[in-house]
Design an enzyme around this catalytic site. Structure first.
Site, PDB file in Angstrom:
ATOM      1  CE  LYS A 184      -2.008  -1.375   3.759  1.00 54.24           C
ATOM      2  NZ  LYS A 184      -2.878  -1.535   4.928  1.00 54.24           N
ATOM      3  CB  THR A 217      -7.087   8.791   6.953  1.00 61.36           C
ATOM      4  OG1 THR A 217      -6.014   9.158   7.846  1.00 61.36           O
ATOM      5  CG2 THR A 217      -7.250   9.878   5.903  1.00 61.36           C
ATOM      6  N   GLY A 219      -8.436   4.098  10.506  1.00 56.57           N
ATOM      7  CA  GLY A 219      -9.061   2.823  10.192  1.00 56.57           C
ATOM      8  C   GLY A 219      -9.018   2.410   8.738  1.00 56.57           C
ATOM      9  CB  THR A 220      -7.532   3.855   5.646  1.00 58.27           C
ATOM     10  OG1 THR A 220      -6.251   4.106   6.239  1.00 58.27           O
ATOM     11  CG2 THR A 220      -8.313   5.147   5.570  1.00 58.27           C
ATOM     12  N   GLY A 221      -6.586   1.096   6.930  1.00 57.88           N
ATOM     13  CA  GLY A 221      -5.940  -0.205   6.725  1.00 57.88           C
ATOM     14  C   GLY A 221      -6.835  -1.358   7.149  1.00 57.88           C
ATOM     15  CB  CYS A 222      -8.965  -1.851  10.146  1.00 63.41           C
ATOM     16  SG  CYS A 222      -7.744  -1.632  11.449  1.00 63.41           S
TER      17      CYS A 222
END
Length: 282
Positions: A184, A217, A219-222
């Site tokens: 990412k 932003t 929590g974007t990875g989760c």
């Protein structure tokens, strides 16, 4: 009285999140379960740790016993069954080892591993022993592995500054045994901020998305890894599941929530936020 017609029980796909609890509701199992629900997938959870956190940061973390995590996973799989699962914050070496062993024992497939080793700002979140166990015990079970820039640097043993670096990292990390790697670009600057690189041993793909300007932003990875898992549970093949997940996250960012005094979360339930400007930020 006329007998009511039996319309039957609806069939629904099931996904499981194996991750920590975020008391602020922006990341962790709270974000994962909302993401599953958006995709019309029944969400189940095995909680690994409990955090006291809000939009300003994490104030306390308490790990659950590995035996508790294992019991949660077994209870879900042996009764309900799951079509896909994801891991998030596993916190320490003993939990990682226990989860990896249970993944194998329960023969879990369609596993998305969000390594949660290093934050998007470069802060290491778990110790070196935990990282070593993650690398050798859990990553080889991954259908899709989703490291951020700093995690990819660590797993691939190289510095990432360019698209070519991301491509090299994805190819190197693939050698750890995951079926596919998504490096990412969120930790990078400029045009690469919304670009991810996919490699599955055959296809090397650059997955670009619209850049959304928002400071909220959290929590974007989760959310991305949960959305990939949800789409896998629905039957999509891994690359398509990943493309669909990126589209979901991009839209959720457009409706990110301006709550709290710090970094708010993405708007997981954005269809409910349309025309409700009081709760959304662009």
């Amino acid at each position: 009285m006329e007998k009511q017609q039996d319309i039957g029980t609806p069939k629904i796909s099931v996904a499981m999140t194996i991750a920590g609890s975020d008391s602020g509701g922006g990341a962790g199992i709270q974000a994962d379960l909302r993401t599953f629900a958006f995709h019309k997938v029944h969400g189940t959870s095995a909680i690994t740790c409990i955090t006291a956190q809000n939009t300003l940061g994490v104030e306390r973390v308490d790990a659950l016993p590995p035996e508790s995590v294992v019991a949660q996973m077994e209870a879900i799989v042996t009764d309900i069954g799951v079509q896909a699962a994801k891991t998030g914050m596993l916190l320490n070496q003993t939990i990682i080892a226990a989860v990896a062993a249970q993944v194998e024992a329960l023969n879990l497939t369609n596993l998305v591993v969000d390594p949660v080793m290093v934050s998007r700002t470069g802060a290491q979140l778990i110790d070196d022993a935990a990282i070593a166990t993650l690398r050798t015990a859990l990553i080889p079970h991954a259908t899709v592995l989703t490291p951020n820039r700093y995690e990819a640097q660590m797993l691939g043993n190289l510095e990432i500054q360019t698209l070519a670096d991301m491509q090299s990292a994805a190819q190197r990390i693939y050698q750890l045994g995951a079926k596919a790697v998504l490096v990412k670009g969120g930790g990078l600057q400029g045009d690469l901020r919304s670009v991810d690189v996919w490699f599955d041993g055959q296809q090397l793909e650059t997955l670009a998305a619209e850049t959304v300007e928002t400071t909220n932003t959290h929590g974007t990875g989760c959310t991305l890894s949960a959305a990939i898992a949800a789409n896998l549970a629905l039957g999509y093949e891994p690359l398509t599941a990943t493309r669909r997940a990126k589209e979901y996250v991009t839209t959720a960012l457009k409706y990110a929530l301006a709550i709290g005094k710090g970094q708010g979360p993405v708007g997981h339930f954005f269809p409910l936020l349309v025309n409700n400007s009081w709760s959304a930020s662009s």
